[in-house]
Design a protein around this motif. Structure first.
Motif, PDB file in Angstrom:
ATOM      1  N   ILE A  68       0.855  -1.177   0.000  1.00  0.00           N
ATOM      2  CA  ILE A  68       0.000   0.000   0.000  1.00  0.00           C
ATOM      3  C   ILE A  68       0.896   1.234   0.000  1.00  0.00           C
ATOM      4  O   ILE A  68       1.929   1.264   0.676  1.00  0.00           O
ATOM      5  CB  ILE A  68      -0.935   0.008   1.225  1.00  0.00           C
ATOM      6  CG1 ILE A  68      -2.076  -0.999   0.999  1.00  0.00           C
ATOM      7  CG2 ILE A  68      -1.494   1.394   1.509  1.00  0.00           C
ATOM      8  CD1 ILE A  68      -3.015  -1.141   2.166  1.00  0.00           C
ATOM      9  N   LEU A  69       0.491   2.252  -0.759  1.00  0.00           N
ATOM     10  CA  LEU A  69       1.249   3.487  -0.844  1.00  0.00           C
ATOM     11  C   LEU A  69       0.494   4.593  -0.097  1.00  0.00           C
ATOM     12  O   LEU A  69      -0.639   4.921  -0.431  1.00  0.00           O
ATOM     13  CB  LEU A  69       1.455   3.897  -2.304  1.00  0.00           C
ATOM     14  CG  LEU A  69       2.325   5.134  -2.550  1.00  0.00           C
ATOM     15  CD1 LEU A  69       3.739   4.919  -2.021  1.00  0.00           C
ATOM     16  CD2 LEU A  69       2.358   5.474  -4.036  1.00  0.00           C
ATOM     17  N   LEU A  70       1.130   5.128   0.938  1.00  0.00           N
ATOM     18  CA  LEU A  70       0.561   6.228   1.715  1.00  0.00           C
ATOM     19  C   LEU A  70       1.418   7.474   1.526  1.00  0.00           C
ATOM     20  O   LEU A  70       2.584   7.386   1.132  1.00  0.00           O
ATOM     21  CB  LEU A  70       0.495   5.864   3.200  1.00  0.00           C
ATOM     22  CG  LEU A  70      -0.367   4.650   3.554  1.00  0.00           C
ATOM     23  CD1 LEU A  70      -0.206   4.306   5.025  1.00  0.00           C
ATOM     24  CD2 LEU A  70      -1.833   4.899   3.226  1.00  0.00           C
ATOM     25  N   ILE A  71       0.828   8.640   1.804  1.00  0.00           N
ATOM     26  CA  ILE A  71       1.564   9.884   1.658  1.00  0.00           C
ATOM     27  C   ILE A  71       1.668  10.584   3.013  1.00  0.00           C
ATOM     28  O   ILE A  71       0.825  10.387   3.892  1.00  0.00           O
ATOM     29  CB  ILE A  71       0.918  10.815   0.620  1.00  0.00           C
ATOM     30  CG1 ILE A  71      -0.476  11.263   1.079  1.00  0.00           C
ATOM     31  CG2 ILE A  71       0.836  10.121  -0.737  1.00  0.00           C
ATOM     32  CD1 ILE A  71      -1.109  12.305   0.156  1.00  0.00           C
ATOM     33  N   SER A 145       3.589  -0.934  -7.879  1.00  0.00           N
ATOM     34  CA  SER A 145       4.533  -0.358  -6.916  1.00  0.00           C
ATOM     35  C   SER A 145       5.982  -0.415  -7.395  1.00  0.00           C
ATOM     36  O   SER A 145       6.836   0.312  -6.874  1.00  0.00           O
ATOM     37  CB  SER A 145       4.408  -1.076  -5.570  1.00  0.00           C
ATOM     38  OG  SER A 145       4.750  -2.441  -5.688  1.00  0.00           O
ATOM     39  N   SER A 146       6.273  -1.258  -8.389  1.00  0.00           N
ATOM     40  CA  SER A 146       7.651  -1.349  -8.889  1.00  0.00           C
ATOM     41  C   SER A 146       8.070  -0.071  -9.617  1.00  0.00           C
ATOM     42  O   SER A 146       9.262   0.155  -9.842  1.00  0.00           O
ATOM     43  CB  SER A 146       7.802  -2.548  -9.835  1.00  0.00           C
ATOM     44  OG  SER A 146       7.067  -2.350 -11.040  1.00  0.00           O
ATOM     45  N   LEU A 147       7.097   0.762  -9.969  1.00  0.00           N
ATOM     46  CA  LEU A 147       7.390   2.008 -10.678  1.00  0.00           C
ATOM     47  C   LEU A 147       7.504   3.205  -9.734  1.00  0.00           C
ATOM     48  O   LEU A 147       7.716   4.335 -10.181  1.00  0.00           O
ATOM     49  CB  LEU A 147       6.289   2.284 -11.717  1.00  0.00           C
ATOM     50  CG  LEU A 147       6.062   1.190 -12.767  1.00  0.00           C
ATOM     51  CD1 LEU A 147       4.911   1.571 -13.672  1.00  0.00           C
ATOM     52  CD2 LEU A 147       7.339   0.966 -13.580  1.00  0.00           C
ATOM     53  N   VAL A 148       7.368   2.956  -8.432  1.00  0.00           N
ATOM     54  CA  VAL A 148       7.369   4.039  -7.449  1.00  0.00           C
ATOM     55  C   VAL A 148       8.781   4.335  -6.958  1.00  0.00           C
ATOM     56  O   VAL A 148       9.529   3.428  -6.596  1.00  0.00           O
ATOM     57  CB  VAL A 148       6.464   3.678  -6.244  1.00  0.00           C
ATOM     58  CG1 VAL A 148       6.594   4.727  -5.145  1.00  0.00           C
ATOM     59  CG2 VAL A 148       5.016   3.564  -6.696  1.00  0.00           C
ATOM     60  N   ASP A 149       9.122   5.618  -6.947  1.00  0.00           N
ATOM     61  CA  ASP A 149      10.407   6.060  -6.400  1.00  0.00           C
ATOM     62  C   ASP A 149      10.109   6.855  -5.136  1.00  0.00           C
ATOM     63  O   ASP A 149       9.703   8.021  -5.189  1.00  0.00           O
ATOM     64  CB  ASP A 149      11.137   6.933  -7.426  1.00  0.00           C
ATOM     65  CG  ASP A 149      12.526   7.373  -6.948  1.00  0.00           C
ATOM     66  OD1 ASP A 149      12.861   7.094  -5.776  1.00  0.00           O
ATOM     67  OD2 ASP A 149      13.253   8.000  -7.733  1.00  0.00           O
ATOM     68  N   THR A 150      10.307   6.229  -3.984  1.00  0.00           N
ATOM     69  CA  THR A 150       9.970   6.877  -2.717  1.00  0.00           C
ATOM     70  C   THR A 150      10.959   7.981  -2.323  1.00  0.00           C
ATOM     71  O   THR A 150      10.726   8.697  -1.350  1.00  0.00           O
ATOM     72  CB  THR A 150       9.898   5.843  -1.574  1.00  0.00           C
ATOM     73  OG1 THR A 150      11.140   5.138  -1.504  1.00  0.00           O
ATOM     74  CG2 THR A 150       8.762   4.859  -1.803  1.00  0.00           C
ATOM     75  N   SER A 151      12.039   8.137  -3.078  1.00  0.00           N
ATOM     76  CA  SER A 151      12.994   9.204  -2.777  1.00  0.00           C
ATOM     77  C   SER A 151      12.537  10.550  -3.329  1.00  0.00           C
ATOM     78  O   SER A 151      13.059  11.594  -2.934  1.00  0.00           O
ATOM     79  CB  SER A 151      14.379   8.865  -3.345  1.00  0.00           C
ATOM     80  OG  SER A 151      14.359   8.866  -4.766  1.00  0.00           O
ATOM     81  N   LYS A 152      11.568  10.533  -4.232  1.00  0.00           N
ATOM     82  CA  LYS A 152      11.083  11.772  -4.846  1.00  0.00           C
ATOM     83  C   LYS A 152      10.003  12.421  -3.980  1.00  0.00           C
ATOM     84  O   LYS A 152       9.196  11.737  -3.363  1.00  0.00           O
ATOM     85  CB  LYS A 152      10.523  11.491  -6.238  1.00  0.00           C
ATOM     86  CG  LYS A 152      11.581  11.169  -7.283  1.00  0.00           C
ATOM     87  CD  LYS A 152      10.950  11.044  -8.671  1.00  0.00           C
ATOM     88  CE  LYS A 152      12.012  10.807  -9.736  1.00  0.00           C
ATOM     89  NZ  LYS A 152      11.411  10.700 -11.103  1.00  0.00           N
ATOM     90  N   LYS A 164       5.733  13.375   0.882  1.00  0.00           N
ATOM     91  CA  LYS A 164       6.680  12.258   0.944  1.00  0.00           C
ATOM     92  C   LYS A 164       5.902  10.948   0.844  1.00  0.00           C
ATOM     93  O   LYS A 164       4.812  10.816   1.401  1.00  0.00           O
ATOM     94  CB  LYS A 164       7.444  12.307   2.270  1.00  0.00           C
ATOM     95  CG  LYS A 164       8.505  11.229   2.446  1.00  0.00           C
ATOM     96  CD  LYS A 164       9.232  11.407   3.778  1.00  0.00           C
ATOM     97  CE  LYS A 164      10.298  10.347   3.984  1.00  0.00           C
ATOM     98  NZ  LYS A 164      11.013  10.534   5.275  1.00  0.00           N
ATOM     99  N   LEU A 165       6.467   9.973   0.139  1.00  0.00           N
ATOM    100  CA  LEU A 165       5.794   8.684  -0.079  1.00  0.00           C
ATOM    101  C   LEU A 165       6.270   7.627   0.910  1.00  0.00           C
ATOM    102  O   LEU A 165       7.441   7.597   1.297  1.00  0.00           O
ATOM    103  CB  LEU A 165       6.054   8.190  -1.501  1.00  0.00           C
ATOM    104  CG  LEU A 165       5.683   9.118  -2.651  1.00  0.00           C
ATOM    105  CD1 LEU A 165       5.931   8.430  -3.986  1.00  0.00           C
ATOM    106  CD2 LEU A 165       4.232   9.570  -2.545  1.00  0.00           C
ATOM    107  N   HIS A 166       5.333   6.753   1.295  1.00  0.00           N
ATOM    108  CA  HIS A 166       5.647   5.619   2.165  1.00  0.00           C
ATOM    109  C   HIS A 166       5.017   4.369   1.551  1.00  0.00           C
ATOM    110  O   HIS A 166       3.787   4.211   1.559  1.00  0.00           O
ATOM    111  CB  HIS A 166       5.102   5.844   3.574  1.00  0.00           C
ATOM    112  CG  HIS A 166       5.756   6.977   4.300  1.00  0.00           C
ATOM    113  ND1 HIS A 166       6.867   6.805   5.104  1.00  0.00           N
ATOM    114  CD2 HIS A 166       5.470   8.296   4.324  1.00  0.00           C
ATOM    115  CE1 HIS A 166       7.230   7.974   5.601  1.00  0.00           C
ATOM    116  NE2 HIS A 166       6.398   8.898   5.148  1.00  0.00           N
TER     117      HIS A 166
END
Length: 206
Positions: A68-71, A145-152, A164-166
């Motif tokens: 799951i992607l949270l912000i 989720s493989s396309l997500v860059d959590t550093s951005k 910020k992404l989590h």
């Protein structure tokens, strides 16, 4: 079980409707009366209401990776909390002429940088029906989720967004319910997911 209210909107009479302020939010003063459970009508009463656009919230779920992607972003209304940076679902206000799906896809891209595949309605709620005119509609959305860059960092500068992404496992997301998650839509969205995850997987992973 489906709840059926005793009365409906035909059992409310709005006597006056006055705009007190109109900016990012709108404040209105209503004088109204309503049918009582005795069958009689109440005395006229005045209520100040804050009015804002409807909102669409999106729980981003990758059924393949089970994530799951949270912000995370700053919220000035919770300055009294230990931290005014809250963990949230993607969300955005519905503009005139927009569909919920358009809002969900736009906000997912703006706030999290992801494109949504399948989109499924979860439920709707009113966060504070005693004084806030707002409906929040909740959706589950499939993404990769493989396309997500959590550093951005994401969000629109024009809207003062700093997001910020989590990216976490669905089990870790559900475990957040044991802690003080202060965002109502996040709590309810994860609760819905915990109750409906297996059914959602059955529909999405065919």
């Amino acid at each position: 079980m489906k709840f059926k209210p005793t009365y409906n909107k035909k059992d409310v009479e709005v006597l006056t409707d006055e705009c007190l302020y109109k900016g990012f939010f709108e404040y209105r003063k209503l004088t109204l009366r309503h049918k009582k459970f005795s069958g009689e009508w109440s005395e006229p009463m005045s209520r100040e209401m804050m009015v804002r656009s409807d909102v669409v919230c999106v729980l981003l779920f990758d059924p393949v990776a089970d994530k799951i992607l949270l912000i995370e972003q700053f919220r000035p209304a919770v300055l009294k909390s230990e931290s005014p940076w809250l963990l949230e679902l993607v969300a955005g206000m519905v503009e005139e002429g927009e569909s919920d799906e358009e809002v969900a896809r736009r906000e997912s891209l703006e706030e999290a940088g992801v494109s949504v595949n399948r989109l499924e309605y979860m439920f709707k709620f009113t966060p504070s029906p005693g004084g806030l005119v707002e409906h929040i509609r909740m959706y589950a959305a499939e993404f990769d989720s493989s396309l997500v860059d959590t550093s951005k960092i994401h969000g629109l500068d024009s809207e003062n967004e700093d997001i910020k992404l989590h990216l976490i496992s669905s089990d870790d997301a559900i475990a957040l319910l044991k802690n003080d998650v202060e965002n109502a839509s996040t709590i309810m969205g994860i609760q819905w997911f915990a109750l409906n995850k297996n059914d959602l997987l059955a529909r999405w992973c065919v």
